[in-house]
Structures are given as C-alpha cells and as structure tokens.
Scaffold this motif. Structure first.
Motif, short mmCIF file in Angstrom:
data_model
loop_
_atom_site.label_atom_id
_atom_site.label_comp_id
_atom_site.label_asym_id
_atom_site.label_seq_id
_atom_site.Cartn_x
_atom_site.Cartn_y
_atom_site.Cartn_z
N ARG A 181 9.96 -11.54 26.97
CA ARG A 181 9.86 -10.07 27.00
C ARG A 181 10.10 -9.62 28.43
N PHE A 215 10.26 -6.36 31.12
CA PHE A 215 9.82 -5.00 31.39
C PHE A 215 10.38 -4.60 32.75
N TYR A 224 7.90 -11.96 30.73
CA TYR A 224 6.79 -12.72 30.14
C TYR A 224 7.35 -13.72 29.14
N SER A 253 9.61 -16.90 22.97
CA SER A 253 10.05 -15.51 23.14
C SER A 253 10.06 -15.17 24.63
N ASP A 273 -0.27 -12.71 24.81
CA ASP A 273 0.91 -13.18 24.09
C ASP A 273 2.01 -13.66 25.05
N PHE A 274 1.63 -14.49 26.03
CA PHE A 274 2.59 -15.10 26.93
C PHE A 274 1.93 -16.30 27.59
N ASP A 333 -3.50 -8.66 27.17
CA ASP A 333 -2.41 -9.13 26.32
C ASP A 333 -2.26 -10.63 26.58
#
Length: 139
Positions: A123, A125, A36, A121, A84-85, A82
C-alpha cells in the motif's frame, strides 16, 4: 544533535519561509512517500531482509530529504493501530520531480525485482507535507 524528524521539519519551515519571503512565488512542496508491505513470510528474518533491502536500494536517491524503514511495532496493539503491514518505508522528497525520478531509477526497479515475491500486498500513501516545527524548549 538534530534528529531526522527535526531535520525534516526544519526543511519544511525553511521551504515555507522562503515562499513567504519571496512574495507570490510558491516554494516547491515536500512530498511524503509512505509504503506499507504485508509479507507472505512475515518472520523476523524476512522483515529484517526487506528493511535491509530498502536501505540498500532506496535510501540514496537525488532529492531525498529523509529516509526511514522498519518493521511494525509489535507491542502497539491499541484499537487505533493499523496492524495490516509488516514493514514500513518512509521517504520525504524535496519535490514531485525527485519522487518521479526515484520511481524510474534502476535501484528502485532492482528492489522490486528482488523482493516482490514475498509481498502479500503493498500500500502506497503519497502526500504533500506542511508542518510546524517546535523545539523541545517550547513544550
């Protein structure tokens, strides 16, 4: 025609089935690699450029079972979402060895070099996949 998700689920079922039929030997596990990206410039053009870069550099590696990349669904604003991407990358590998080769591939490094300047950023997973496939008729 099968959708990409149906293909992945069939691969999982076949892998699990081969493991059961083969006795004690465990079949290789599928590895999901989800990334992400939050962008400094989160304009539509920047998102489209990153998705195109994902397709160009990351979509054709040995051992890949499934690939997808795309921008966030703007209209989904529920509390559980979410947000935040800006762009998501989803790759399923047939095994960990394929994932590890991908991480060291020249195309993967070229992708990073070309696009990292706009990353606020990143992320990652990674997860092992187990799933059960259901046909549309069974619903």
């Amino acid at each position: 025609m099968r959708t990409a998700l149906q293909f992945v689920l069939c691969a999982v079922v076949l892998t699990v089935g081969a493991s059961i039929a083969g006795g004690a030997e465990e079949a290789p596990k599928l590895l999901s690699h989800d990334v992400y990206f939050t962008l400094k410039d989160d304009s539509a053009n920047a998102k489209e450029a990153l998705v195109a870069g994902c397709k160009k550099y990351l979509s054709k590696h040995p051992g890949m079972v499934w690939f997808a990349a795309g921008a966030i669904v703007e209209e989904h604003q529920r509390e559980v979402n979410d947000r935040d991407f800006d762009v998501a990358l989803h790759i399923v590998f047939k095994d960990k060895a394929s994932h590890d080769k991908y991480q060291n591939a020249d195309a993967h490094h070229k992708f990073i070099e070309e696009f990292k300047e706009n990353w606020e950023s990143v992320r990652v997973f990674d997860s092992w996949l187990t799933a059960t496939a259901h046909s549309e008729e069974e619903k």
